[in-house]
Design an enzyme around this catalytic site. Sequence first.
Site, PDB file in Angstrom:
ATOM      1  N   CYS A   1       0.832  -1.199   0.000  1.00  7.97           N
ATOM      2  CA  CYS A   1       0.000   0.000   0.000  1.00  7.97           C
ATOM      3  C   CYS A   1       0.870   1.254   0.000  1.00  7.97           C
ATOM      4  O   CYS A   1       1.750   1.403   0.854  1.00  7.97           O
ATOM      5  CB  CYS A   1      -0.919   0.002   1.214  1.00  7.97           C
ATOM      6  SG  CYS A   1      -1.996   1.460   1.278  1.00  7.97           S
TER       7      CYS A   1
ATOM      8  N   HIS B   1       3.374  -6.005  -7.641  1.00  5.99           N
ATOM      9  CA  HIS B   1       2.906  -4.810  -8.352  1.00  5.99           C
ATOM     10  C   HIS B   1       4.145  -4.114  -8.904  1.00  5.99           C
ATOM     11  O   HIS B   1       5.021  -3.720  -8.134  1.00  5.99           O
ATOM     12  CB  HIS B   1       2.141  -3.901  -7.400  1.00  5.99           C
ATOM     13  CG  HIS B   1       1.590  -2.668  -8.050  1.00  5.99           C
ATOM     14  ND1 HIS B   1       0.486  -2.012  -7.566  1.00  5.99           N
ATOM     15  CD2 HIS B   1       1.975  -1.964  -9.141  1.00  5.99           C
ATOM     16  CE1 HIS B   1       0.223  -0.955  -8.321  1.00  5.99           C
ATOM     17  NE2 HIS B   1       1.129  -0.914  -9.284  1.00  5.99           N
TER      18      HIS B   1
ATOM     19  N   ASP C   1      -1.225  -2.342 -14.577  1.00  7.65           N
ATOM     20  CA  ASP C   1      -1.514  -1.958 -15.958  1.00  7.65           C
ATOM     21  C   ASP C   1      -2.204  -3.052 -16.770  1.00  7.65           C
ATOM     22  O   ASP C   1      -1.861  -3.299 -17.929  1.00  7.65           O
ATOM     23  CB  ASP C   1      -0.234  -1.500 -16.672  1.00  7.65           C
ATOM     24  CG  ASP C   1       0.198  -0.108 -16.233  1.00  7.65           C
ATOM     25  OD1 ASP C   1      -0.581   0.559 -15.522  1.00  7.65           O
ATOM     26  OD2 ASP C   1       1.317   0.306 -16.590  1.00  7.65           O
TER      27      ASP C   1
END
Length: 322
Positions: free
Chosen positions: A108, A176, A209
Amino acid sequence: MRKLAPVPYGSLFFAPMEGITDDSFRKTIQKLYPEWDVLACDFLRVPSAGRYPNKHLIKHFGKDLFEIPWIQDKTMFQILTSHKAFTVEMVKQVEDLQIPWMDMNIGCPSPTVCKNRGGSFLLTDLVSLRGLVRSIRQNYTGRFTAKIRIGYSDTNGFEDSIKMLNDEGVEMITVHGRTRDDMYKAPARWEFIQRAVELSQVPVIGNGDIWKTSDIDRMLKETGCHGVMIARGALKAPWIAQDYRRGYFEPTKEETFAKIKHFFHEYRTLLESENISMRGLLKQSKSVSRFMLEGIEGSEPLRRSLILSQTVPEFFSIIENL
Protein backbone atom coordinates in the site's frame (compact mmCIF):
# COMPACT_ATOMS: atom_id res chain seq x y z
CA MET A 1 -6.84 -25.69 9.18
CA ARG A 2 -7.88 -27.32 5.91
CA LYS A 3 -5.34 -27.31 3.10
CA LEU A 4 -6.37 -25.41 -0.01
CA ALA A 5 -5.98 -26.84 -3.49
CA PRO A 6 -3.23 -25.19 -5.56
CA VAL A 7 -4.25 -22.04 -7.45
CA PRO A 8 -4.38 -23.05 -11.15
CA TYR A 9 -2.12 -21.45 -13.72
CA GLY A 10 -3.71 -18.46 -15.42
CA SER A 11 -5.98 -17.65 -12.49
CA LEU A 12 -7.49 -14.17 -12.34
CA PHE A 13 -7.44 -12.28 -9.04
CA PHE A 14 -9.73 -9.35 -8.21
CA ALA A 15 -7.39 -7.15 -6.16
CA PRO A 16 -8.13 -5.93 -2.65
CA MET A 17 -9.09 -2.24 -2.71
CA GLU A 18 -9.83 -0.20 0.38
CA GLY A 19 -13.39 1.06 0.52
CA ILE A 20 -14.40 -1.01 -2.50
CA THR A 21 -14.04 -4.77 -2.01
CA ASP A 22 -16.29 -5.15 1.00
CA ASP A 23 -18.63 -8.11 1.29
CA SER A 24 -21.49 -6.40 -0.59
CA PHE A 25 -19.28 -5.65 -3.56
CA ARG A 26 -17.81 -9.15 -3.56
CA LYS A 27 -21.30 -10.69 -3.43
CA THR A 28 -22.22 -8.72 -6.54
CA ILE A 29 -19.03 -9.71 -8.33
CA GLN A 30 -19.47 -13.37 -7.42
CA LYS A 31 -23.07 -13.38 -8.65
CA LEU A 32 -22.46 -11.59 -11.96
CA TYR A 33 -18.92 -12.66 -12.81
CA PRO A 34 -18.09 -16.05 -11.26
CA GLU A 35 -15.19 -16.31 -13.73
CA TRP A 36 -12.97 -14.56 -11.18
CA ASP A 37 -10.83 -17.29 -9.63
CA VAL A 38 -9.86 -15.31 -6.52
CA LEU A 39 -11.50 -12.41 -4.70
CA ALA A 40 -9.99 -10.36 -1.87
CA CYS A 41 -11.25 -8.46 1.14
CA ASP A 42 -10.04 -4.89 1.41
CA PHE A 43 -7.26 -4.84 3.98
CA LEU A 44 -8.01 -4.97 7.69
CA ARG A 45 -5.64 -2.90 9.82
CA VAL A 46 -4.06 -4.81 12.67
CA PRO A 47 -4.71 -2.80 15.86
CA SER A 48 -1.78 -1.18 17.66
CA ALA A 49 -3.46 -1.82 20.98
CA GLY A 50 -5.93 -4.43 22.12
CA ARG A 51 -7.75 -6.70 19.71
CA TYR A 52 -10.87 -6.85 17.59
CA PRO A 53 -13.70 -9.11 18.74
CA ASN A 54 -14.03 -12.16 16.52
CA LYS A 55 -17.32 -10.89 15.17
CA HIS A 56 -15.48 -7.86 13.74
CA LEU A 57 -13.18 -10.13 11.70
CA ILE A 58 -16.16 -12.16 10.50
CA LYS A 59 -18.07 -9.00 9.58
CA HIS A 60 -15.06 -7.76 7.60
CA PHE A 61 -15.01 -11.02 5.66
CA GLY A 62 -18.80 -10.91 5.32
CA LYS A 63 -20.93 -12.97 7.68
CA ASP A 64 -22.91 -14.65 4.90
CA LEU A 65 -19.80 -15.35 2.84
CA PHE A 66 -17.89 -16.61 5.86
CA GLU A 67 -20.34 -19.48 6.19
CA ILE A 68 -19.74 -20.78 2.65
CA PRO A 69 -16.58 -22.95 2.54
CA TRP A 70 -15.94 -22.64 -1.21
CA ILE A 71 -16.20 -18.85 -0.97
CA GLN A 72 -13.71 -18.91 1.91
CA ASP A 73 -11.37 -20.96 -0.23
CA LYS A 74 -11.28 -18.39 -3.05
CA THR A 75 -11.09 -15.30 -0.82
CA MET A 76 -7.88 -13.65 0.32
CA PHE A 77 -8.26 -12.16 3.81
CA GLN A 78 -5.73 -9.32 3.64
CA ILE A 79 -4.18 -7.69 6.68
CA LEU A 80 -2.25 -4.43 6.94
CA THR A 81 0.22 -4.37 9.78
CA SER A 82 3.38 -2.74 11.12
CA HIS A 83 6.06 -3.53 13.65
CA LYS A 84 4.18 -1.74 16.43
CA ALA A 85 0.88 -3.52 15.79
CA PHE A 86 -0.45 -6.54 17.68
CA THR A 87 0.18 -8.78 14.70
CA VAL A 88 0.66 -12.15 16.37
CA GLU A 89 -2.48 -11.71 18.46
CA MET A 90 -4.62 -11.02 15.39
CA VAL A 91 -2.99 -13.78 13.34
CA LYS A 92 -3.89 -16.23 16.11
CA GLN A 93 -7.50 -15.03 15.90
CA VAL A 94 -7.53 -15.62 12.13
CA GLU A 95 -6.10 -19.08 12.80
CA ASP A 96 -8.70 -19.85 15.46
CA LEU A 97 -11.49 -18.76 13.10
CA GLN A 98 -10.12 -21.21 10.51
CA ILE A 99 -9.92 -18.58 7.77
CA PRO A 100 -7.92 -20.58 5.24
CA TRP A 101 -6.13 -17.81 3.30
CA MET A 102 -4.38 -14.75 4.71
CA ASP A 103 -2.52 -12.18 2.63
CA MET A 104 -0.05 -9.61 3.97
CA ASN A 105 -0.16 -6.12 2.49
CA ILE A 106 3.43 -4.97 1.83
CA GLY A 107 2.49 -2.68 -1.03
CA CYS A 108 0.00 0.00 0.00
CA PRO A 109 1.46 3.39 -1.02
CA SER A 110 -0.96 5.54 1.00
CA PRO A 111 0.83 8.43 2.76
CA THR A 112 -1.15 7.73 5.93
CA VAL A 113 -0.30 4.03 5.88
CA CYS A 114 3.39 4.69 5.18
CA LYS A 115 3.54 7.40 7.86
CA ASN A 116 2.44 4.71 10.30
CA ARG A 117 5.22 2.45 8.96
CA GLY A 118 2.94 -0.05 7.26
CA GLY A 119 2.27 -1.16 3.69
CA SER A 120 5.12 -0.49 1.29
CA PHE A 121 7.10 1.29 4.03
CA LEU A 122 7.96 -2.17 5.35
CA LEU A 123 10.19 -2.64 2.29
CA THR A 124 12.63 -0.04 3.65
CA ASP A 125 13.95 -2.49 6.27
CA LEU A 126 14.02 -6.08 5.08
CA VAL A 127 15.74 -7.33 8.23
CA SER A 128 12.85 -6.17 10.40
CA LEU A 129 10.31 -7.25 7.77
CA ARG A 130 11.77 -10.76 7.87
CA GLY A 131 11.00 -10.98 11.59
CA LEU A 132 7.45 -9.80 11.06
CA VAL A 133 6.82 -12.25 8.23
CA ARG A 134 8.34 -15.06 10.27
CA SER A 135 6.10 -14.31 13.25
CA ILE A 136 3.03 -14.58 11.02
CA ARG A 137 4.17 -17.83 9.45
CA GLN A 138 4.89 -19.38 12.84
CA ASN A 139 1.38 -18.64 14.08
CA TYR A 140 -0.70 -19.35 10.99
CA THR A 141 -1.12 -22.74 9.34
CA GLY A 142 -3.33 -21.68 6.44
CA ARG A 143 -2.24 -20.36 3.05
CA PHE A 144 -0.02 -17.34 3.70
CA THR A 145 0.65 -15.01 0.77
CA ALA A 146 1.95 -11.46 0.33
CA LYS A 147 1.41 -8.55 -2.03
CA ILE A 148 4.39 -6.24 -2.54
CA ARG A 149 5.67 -3.37 -4.65
CA ILE A 150 9.08 -3.53 -6.31
CA GLY A 151 10.53 -1.14 -3.74
CA TYR A 152 9.90 2.03 -1.78
CA SER A 153 12.01 4.82 -3.28
CA ASP A 154 14.08 2.54 -5.50
CA THR A 155 14.34 -1.12 -6.48
CA ASN A 156 17.68 -1.92 -4.85
CA GLY A 157 16.20 -4.40 -2.39
CA PHE A 158 13.73 -6.05 -4.76
CA GLU A 159 15.54 -9.34 -5.32
CA ASP A 160 16.33 -9.65 -1.63
CA SER A 161 12.65 -9.11 -0.78
CA ILE A 162 11.58 -11.95 -3.09
CA LYS A 163 14.21 -14.30 -1.66
CA MET A 164 13.31 -13.36 1.91
CA LEU A 165 9.60 -14.04 1.39
CA ASN A 166 10.47 -17.42 -0.10
CA ASP A 167 12.78 -18.24 2.81
CA GLU A 168 10.15 -17.36 5.41
CA GLY A 169 7.43 -19.61 4.04
CA VAL A 170 5.24 -17.24 2.03
CA GLU A 171 3.36 -19.48 -0.42
CA MET A 172 2.54 -17.00 -3.19
CA ILE A 173 3.78 -13.49 -3.98
CA THR A 174 1.86 -10.83 -5.88
CA VAL A 175 4.21 -8.27 -7.43
CA HIS A 176 2.91 -4.81 -8.35
CA GLY A 177 5.42 -3.49 -10.86
CA ARG A 178 5.84 -0.03 -9.31
CA THR A 179 7.73 1.43 -6.37
CA ARG A 180 5.89 3.27 -3.64
CA ASP A 181 7.18 6.59 -4.98
CA ASP A 182 5.79 5.71 -8.41
CA MET A 183 2.33 5.59 -6.80
CA TYR A 184 0.09 4.85 -9.85
CA LYS A 185 1.56 7.35 -12.29
CA ALA A 186 4.55 5.62 -13.86
CA PRO A 187 4.00 2.61 -16.15
CA ALA A 188 4.19 -0.71 -14.33
CA ARG A 189 7.54 -2.38 -14.94
CA TRP A 190 6.70 -5.93 -15.84
CA GLU A 191 10.37 -6.87 -16.13
CA PHE A 192 10.46 -7.00 -12.33
CA ILE A 193 7.57 -9.45 -12.33
CA GLN A 194 9.57 -11.58 -14.77
CA ARG A 195 12.62 -11.36 -12.51
CA ALA A 196 10.53 -12.41 -9.52
CA VAL A 197 9.37 -15.46 -11.48
CA GLU A 198 13.01 -16.37 -12.13
CA LEU A 199 13.97 -16.01 -8.47
CA SER A 200 10.94 -17.43 -6.68
CA GLN A 201 10.29 -21.03 -5.76
CA VAL A 202 6.61 -20.21 -5.16
CA PRO A 203 4.05 -18.87 -7.65
CA VAL A 204 4.25 -15.20 -8.61
CA ILE A 205 1.11 -13.24 -9.47
CA GLY A 206 1.60 -10.25 -11.77
CA ASN A 207 -0.13 -6.93 -11.08
CA GLY A 208 -0.14 -3.54 -12.78
CA ASP A 209 -1.51 -1.96 -15.96
CA ILE A 210 -4.08 -4.60 -16.89
CA TRP A 211 -6.75 -2.51 -18.61
CA LYS A 212 -8.17 -4.87 -21.25
CA THR A 213 -8.47 -8.58 -21.82
CA SER A 214 -5.52 -8.71 -24.22
CA ASP A 215 -3.27 -7.39 -21.43
CA ILE A 216 -3.93 -10.55 -19.43
CA ASP A 217 -2.46 -12.83 -22.09
CA ARG A 218 0.38 -10.42 -22.67
CA MET A 219 1.38 -10.36 -18.99
CA LEU A 220 1.23 -14.14 -18.70
CA LYS A 221 3.40 -14.58 -21.80
CA GLU A 222 5.87 -11.74 -21.22
CA THR A 223 6.54 -12.37 -17.52
CA GLY A 224 5.89 -16.07 -17.06
CA CYS A 225 3.78 -15.29 -14.00
CA HIS A 226 1.39 -17.88 -12.60
CA GLY A 227 -1.67 -15.65 -12.53
CA VAL A 228 -2.81 -12.07 -12.92
CA MET A 229 -4.20 -9.69 -10.31
CA ILE A 230 -6.26 -6.75 -11.58
CA ALA A 231 -7.06 -3.66 -9.51
CA ARG A 232 -8.06 -0.41 -11.24
CA GLY A 233 -8.69 -2.32 -14.47
CA ALA A 234 -11.16 -4.53 -12.59
CA LEU A 235 -12.82 -1.48 -11.09
CA LYS A 236 -13.13 -0.03 -14.60
CA ALA A 237 -14.53 -3.30 -15.96
CA PRO A 238 -15.58 -5.76 -13.22
CA TRP A 239 -16.65 -8.08 -16.05
CA ILE A 240 -13.11 -8.31 -17.51
CA ALA A 241 -12.63 -11.87 -16.20
CA GLN A 242 -15.88 -12.95 -17.84
CA ASP A 243 -14.97 -11.27 -21.13
CA TYR A 244 -11.54 -12.92 -21.05
CA ARG A 245 -12.91 -16.42 -20.39
CA ARG A 246 -15.48 -15.99 -23.17
CA GLY A 247 -12.99 -14.59 -25.65
CA TYR A 248 -14.47 -11.08 -25.84
CA PHE A 249 -11.52 -8.80 -26.52
CA GLU A 250 -12.96 -5.55 -27.88
CA PRO A 251 -16.43 -4.65 -26.52
CA THR A 252 -18.13 -1.75 -28.23
CA LYS A 253 -19.14 1.43 -26.42
CA GLU A 254 -22.77 0.31 -26.45
CA GLU A 255 -21.84 -3.10 -25.02
CA THR A 256 -19.84 -1.44 -22.26
CA PHE A 257 -22.73 0.86 -21.36
CA ALA A 258 -25.05 -2.16 -21.18
CA LYS A 259 -22.61 -3.91 -18.83
CA ILE A 260 -22.41 -0.82 -16.60
CA LYS A 261 -26.22 -0.66 -16.36
CA HIS A 262 -26.46 -4.36 -15.53
CA PHE A 263 -23.77 -4.13 -12.85
CA PHE A 264 -25.33 -1.15 -11.10
CA HIS A 265 -28.81 -2.65 -11.20
CA GLU A 266 -27.53 -5.70 -9.30
CA TYR A 267 -25.28 -3.70 -6.98
CA ARG A 268 -28.07 -1.29 -6.03
CA THR A 269 -30.53 -4.12 -5.47
CA LEU A 270 -28.12 -5.90 -3.14
CA LEU A 271 -27.21 -2.78 -1.16
CA GLU A 272 -30.85 -1.83 -0.72
CA SER A 273 -31.66 -5.35 0.48
CA GLU A 274 -29.07 -4.78 3.22
CA ASN A 275 -30.84 -1.59 4.30
CA ILE A 276 -28.00 0.74 3.43
CA SER A 277 -28.73 4.43 3.90
CA MET A 278 -29.26 6.63 0.85
CA ARG A 279 -26.07 8.48 1.73
CA GLY A 280 -24.15 5.19 1.92
CA LEU A 281 -25.62 3.96 -1.35
CA LEU A 282 -24.60 7.15 -3.14
CA LYS A 283 -21.10 7.10 -1.65
CA GLN A 284 -20.44 3.47 -2.55
CA SER A 285 -21.89 3.84 -6.04
CA LYS A 286 -19.69 6.87 -6.74
CA SER A 287 -16.59 5.06 -5.47
CA VAL A 288 -17.23 2.05 -7.66
CA SER A 289 -18.06 4.13 -10.75
CA ARG A 290 -15.03 6.39 -10.82
CA PHE A 291 -13.08 4.46 -13.47
CA MET A 292 -15.91 2.86 -15.45
CA LEU A 293 -16.34 5.58 -18.07
CA GLU A 294 -12.69 6.56 -18.22
CA GLY A 295 -11.25 6.40 -21.72
CA ILE A 296 -14.58 5.90 -23.49
CA GLU A 297 -14.90 8.40 -26.30
CA GLY A 298 -17.24 11.28 -25.43
CA SER A 299 -17.95 9.98 -21.91
CA GLU A 300 -15.98 12.43 -19.77
CA PRO A 301 -18.99 14.72 -19.14
CA LEU A 302 -20.99 11.68 -18.02
CA ARG A 303 -18.21 10.57 -15.71
CA ARG A 304 -18.05 14.02 -14.11
CA SER A 305 -21.82 14.07 -13.73
CA LEU A 306 -21.76 10.79 -11.84
CA ILE A 307 -19.04 11.98 -9.48
CA LEU A 308 -20.84 15.30 -8.87
CA SER A 309 -24.33 13.83 -8.46
CA GLN A 310 -25.99 14.79 -5.18
CA THR A 311 -28.73 12.18 -4.79
CA VAL A 312 -29.31 8.50 -5.48
CA PRO A 313 -32.04 9.19 -8.08
CA GLU A 314 -29.73 11.62 -9.88
CA PHE A 315 -26.87 9.12 -9.97
CA PHE A 316 -28.99 6.23 -11.24
CA SER A 317 -30.81 8.39 -13.77
CA ILE A 318 -27.42 9.04 -15.40
CA ILE A 319 -26.68 5.32 -15.37
CA GLU A 320 -30.03 4.38 -16.89
CA ASN A 321 -29.60 6.92 -19.67
CA LEU A 322 -26.17 5.78 -20.81
